[in-house]
Design a protein around this motif. Structure first.
Motif, PDB file in Angstrom:
ATOM      1  N   VAL A  93     -26.569 -46.894  72.206  1.00 38.18           N
ATOM      2  CA  VAL A  93     -25.318 -46.936  71.747  1.00 38.18           C
ATOM      3  C   VAL A  93     -25.158 -47.047  70.195  1.00 38.18           C
ATOM      4  O   VAL A  93     -24.227 -46.283  69.769  1.00 38.18           O
ATOM      5  N   LYS A  94     -25.831 -47.554  69.556  1.00 40.66           N
ATOM      6  CA  LYS A  94     -25.779 -47.641  68.191  1.00 40.66           C
ATOM      7  C   LYS A  94     -26.046 -46.222  67.383  1.00 40.66           C
ATOM      8  O   LYS A  94     -25.531 -45.828  66.658  1.00 40.66           O
ATOM      9  N   CYS A  96     -25.668 -43.308  68.931  1.00 42.54           N
ATOM     10  CA  CYS A  96     -24.510 -42.439  69.361  1.00 42.54           C
ATOM     11  C   CYS A  96     -23.200 -42.781  68.397  1.00 42.54           C
ATOM     12  O   CYS A  96     -22.535 -41.662  67.851  1.00 42.54           O
ATOM     13  N   ILE A  97     -23.164 -43.941  67.897  1.00 43.83           N
ATOM     14  CA  ILE A  97     -21.957 -44.250  67.169  1.00 43.83           C
ATOM     15  C   ILE A  97     -22.093 -43.854  65.654  1.00 43.83           C
ATOM     16  O   ILE A  97     -21.539 -43.291  64.949  1.00 43.83           O
ATOM     17  N   GLU A  98     -23.369 -44.240  65.030  1.00 44.85           N
ATOM     18  CA  GLU A  98     -23.736 -44.203  63.878  1.00 44.85           C
ATOM     19  C   GLU A  98     -24.551 -43.065  63.387  1.00 44.85           C
ATOM     20  O   GLU A  98     -24.499 -42.837  61.880  1.00 44.85           O
TER      21      GLU A  98
END
Length: 204
Positions: A93-94, A96-98
């Motif tokens: 998740v991190k 994909c976001i960052e």
């Protein structure tokens, strides 16, 4: 938005289109492309995929730039290592976001990518084992071209297993399932579109 069969409107592309109505997220178009490759929907969105490759030309590599044998396909294999467990899910998740540079994921420049790469080896070995032994371990119904296959792994690999099997055996309908705390999670695939897998799973 997508004017074709709604069952082919991949969730990642739908989320991208909706968010694009609110703000400019063109820098994240590659992530929608990863989702399209993962769900075998890129052939239905070639124009969008080509937009991604114009923006990120370094991604346009591989035998089939619309399939798993592409650099986007390689990123899929990294991100789906999230199925290893909560720690891997958080890292994915991190990432994909960052992540600003998709190639940096493949080059392991992010700590999260390095962690997922580590988990990927174990998961891929398990996926390969299930794919290799599906005829022996699944319940096959030749008259229906149907195979029902139970996954007993601690990892979330039903989706990748069903996808790989259906690509290798396009005439067969695969229903891959896993029991989790009294709940059955199902992943159904059929590449020749002989049956609507969405409708099939609703009846199971």
């Amino acid at each position: 938005f997508y004017a074709g069969n709604s069952s082919r409107y991949v969730g990642a592309k739908l989320a991208y289109d909706i968010c694009s109505e609110v703000t400019d997220i063109r820098e994240m178009c590659w992530l929608a492309g990863v989702g399209l490759v993962h769900d075998i929907g890129s052939e239905d969105f070639k124009e969008f995929m080509n937009q991604i490759y114009r923006k990120f030309p370094e991604l346009r590599e591989g035998k089939n730039v619309y399939g798993f044998e592409s650099r986007l396909g390689q990123i899929v294999s990294v991100i789906t290592a999230a199925g290893y467990g909560p720690k891997a899910e958080k890292a994915a998740v991190k990432l994909c976001i960052e992540a600003k540079d998709p190639m940096a994921i493949l080059e392991s420049k992010y700590a999260e990518a390095r962690l997922l790469m580590h988990f990927k080896v174990e998961i891929n070995n398990e996926i390969s084992s299930y794919v290799k032994n599906w005829r022996r371990k699944s319940k096959c119904y030749p008259e229906l071209n149907l195979a029902v296959y139970e996954i007993k792994s601690k990892h979330s690999i039903s989706g990748p297993v069903s996808t790989i099997l259906s690509l290798k055996n396009p005439e067969t309908i695969f229903v891959v399932y896993k029991k989790i705390n009294g709940i059955i999670k199902i992943s159904a695939r059929n590449q020749v579109k002989r049956i609507n897998c969405d409708e099939l799973t609703k009846r199971l």
